[in-house]
Design an enzyme around this catalytic site. Structure first.
Site, PDB file in Angstrom:
ATOM      1  N   GLY A 187      62.625 -42.450 130.995  1.00 16.65           N
ATOM      2  CA  GLY A 187      62.455 -42.729 132.328  1.00 16.65           C
ATOM      3  C   GLY A 187      63.780 -42.749 133.186  1.00 16.65           C
ATOM      4  O   GLY A 187      64.781 -42.465 132.587  1.00 16.65           O
TER       5      GLY A 187
ATOM      6  N   GLY B 109      65.772 -44.299 136.666  1.00 17.65           N
ATOM      7  CA  GLY B 109      65.831 -45.428 137.577  1.00 17.65           C
ATOM      8  C   GLY B 109      67.072 -45.120 138.488  1.00 17.65           C
ATOM      9  O   GLY B 109      67.726 -44.180 138.640  1.00 17.65           O
TER      10      GLY B 109
ATOM     11  N   GLY C   2      70.312 -44.671 136.564  1.00 15.12           N
ATOM     12  CA  GLY C   2      70.387 -43.597 135.911  1.00 15.12           C
ATOM     13  C   GLY C   2      69.236 -43.233 134.914  1.00 15.12           C
ATOM     14  O   GLY C   2      68.077 -43.716 135.230  1.00 15.12           O
TER      15      GLY C   2
ATOM     16  N   ASP D  57      66.757 -58.174 140.785  1.00 17.07           N
ATOM     17  CA  ASP D  57      66.427 -56.893 141.133  1.00 17.07           C
ATOM     18  C   ASP D  57      65.064 -56.670 140.043  1.00 17.07           C
ATOM     19  O   ASP D  57      65.063 -55.714 139.534  1.00 17.07           O
ATOM     20  CB  ASP D  57      67.514 -55.840 140.756  1.00 17.07           C
TER      21      ASP D  57
END
Length: 429
Positions: A22, A24, A27, A138
């Site tokens: 994945g 984000g 990175g 976050d």
């Protein structure tokens, strides 16, 4: 900086990249293999152009320290971190699965059981972090990795890199990439830049659960500033704005989890997760959940019905006997109608034989019964005739004894008298 990264590259002379898991704001995340230790692992690299490498480096180091302190099943374990050819990197335990954001893009929304499983796992990670005074700040679907194991799914929280920052962390967390990452799950106090505490993580977890159930985050906008303004000032939408037949208990949970006032929210991650479980346990699964939760209707799914409901109805009771029935006249029990043949042969003639087979011998039985009745009635008639004959003979004997002998021819006899009379003298010559 290497651009782009490709499979087969060996990071820091030790971690061989296999495939990307994945991407984000901080990175990309790769599945890799530690060629020195001979074990699988995962590597996150700040490989996106435009990143502030100083910020990313500090973030990776903070994440490594936080993970080392937490040591929880639901927090990804950090094995190493450093910098390779100008790129900060951090090495995690091997992660087999996908992040929650990828799953939501594929499925749009999740069934209630899966939502509860994910919320409970993340809540355990947050509870451990909050005990140590660590606030994630976050939390979002991209930072929740769903590890698939033989025993089920284990949610693991990633990216504690901004934990412990001040209120401006919302900007640092969402603006470290070339494009601004929209903070869909930021709390109202975080969006306003106010000081935050552990309850900002509880809002974020509630917003993620809202997204999982409905397919939408609580607030949406394509503009960063507008999104923050809506989070800070607009009323939180109801679950029923997106779903039908939302149970009141689940709507009440949403009100507490996403309260604008931190004092009115759940006051711990455990409380939030337990309240969600209670709301779902008491809820009637109609309309608000996906088919996995809702299941088939009982009348459309025979396997969910009781066995007694699947049995054929009992046969009706036999009709009362008719007075014309010989068996009824003799007091015999009524005949039971034999069941129809379940499987018929292919030939029409054989079908008729099969259908008439249960009635074989019925006419013979009737004839025998009628012959027996006829014989019985004949005996009765014979006995009656004998009795009549005997009665007639006795009557004739009595009458003969009382009547006189007949006289000579021509002599009159009076039949009116019952007493015998002397014979008349013979006529004169």
């Amino acid at each position: 900086m290497l651009d782009p990264l490709i499979s087969g590259m060996v990071v820091a002379g030790r971690y061989r990249l296999e495939h990307r898991l994945g991407t984000g704001a901080a990175g990309s995340l790769w599945q890799a293999r530690d060629v020195v230790a001979g074990r699988p692992c995962s590597v996150r690299l700040a490989d996106e152009g435009g990143l502030d490498l100083g910020v990313v480096r500090a973030r990776f180091e903070a994440e490594a320290r936080a993970a080392e302190a937490l040591r929880s099943e639901n927090v990804v374990n950090v094995l190493d971190h450093g910098e390779w050819m100008g790129m900060p990197f951090v090495v995690f335990e091997a992660l087999e699965g996908e992040d929650l954001a990828t799953r939501l893009r594929r499925e749009e929304r999740l069934d209630a059981a899966s939502v509860h499983e994910i919320v409970c796992g993340v809540a355990r990670a947050l509870a451990r972090a909050h005990e140590l005074g660590i606030v994630h700040r976050d939390l979002k679907p991209e930072n929740i990795f769903l590890v698939q194991t033989p025993g089920g799914t284990i949610p693991k929280v990633l990216d504690f890199g901004i934990a412990g920052g001040d209120g401006s962390a919302v900007n640092r967390a969402t603006k470290c990439g070339p494009q601004v990452a929209l903070p869909f799950y930021a709390s109202p106090e975080h969006a306003l830049g106010k000081p935050v505490d552990f309850r900002t993580d509880l809002w974020s977890l509630g917003a993620i659960a809202f997204h999982c159930l409905t397919g939408h985050p609580p607030f949406e906008s394509t503009a960063h500033g507008e999104l923050l303004a809506r989070i800070a000032s607009d009323d939180v939408p109801k679950l029923s704005d997106y779903l039908d037949d939302v149970p009141p208990a689940l709507e009440a949970w949403r009100e507490n989890a996403l309260s604008k006032d931190p004092e009115l929210r759940f006051q711990s991650a455990e409380e939030l997760a337990e309240a969600l479980g209670d709301a779902l346990a008491r809820a009637t699964p109609t309309g608000f959940a996906s088919p996995e939760w809702q299941g088939e209707a009982a009348d459309e799914n025979p396997s969910s019905r009781k066995a007694t409901e699947l049995l054929p109805p009992p046969p009706p009771p036999p009709p009362p006997p008719s007075p014309d029935d010989v068996e009824w006249l003799l007091g015999l029990p009524p005949r039971q109608s034999p069941p129809a043949a379940e499987v018929l042969s292919e030939s029409p003639l054989s079908q008729q034989r099969d259908l008439l087979a249960p009635y074989a011998g019925t006419n013979t039985r009737r004839r025998r019964i009628r012959i027996a009745i006829g014989a019985f009635m004949g005996v009765l008639l014979a006995i009656g005739a004998v009795a009549v004959m005997r009665t007639t003979a006795q009557t004739d004997g009595l009458t003969a004894a009382r009547l006189p002998e007949p006289g000579p021819a021509g002599a009159p006899v009076s039949a009116a008298r019952r007493d015998p009379i002397p014979a008349l003298p013979a006529p004169w010559p």
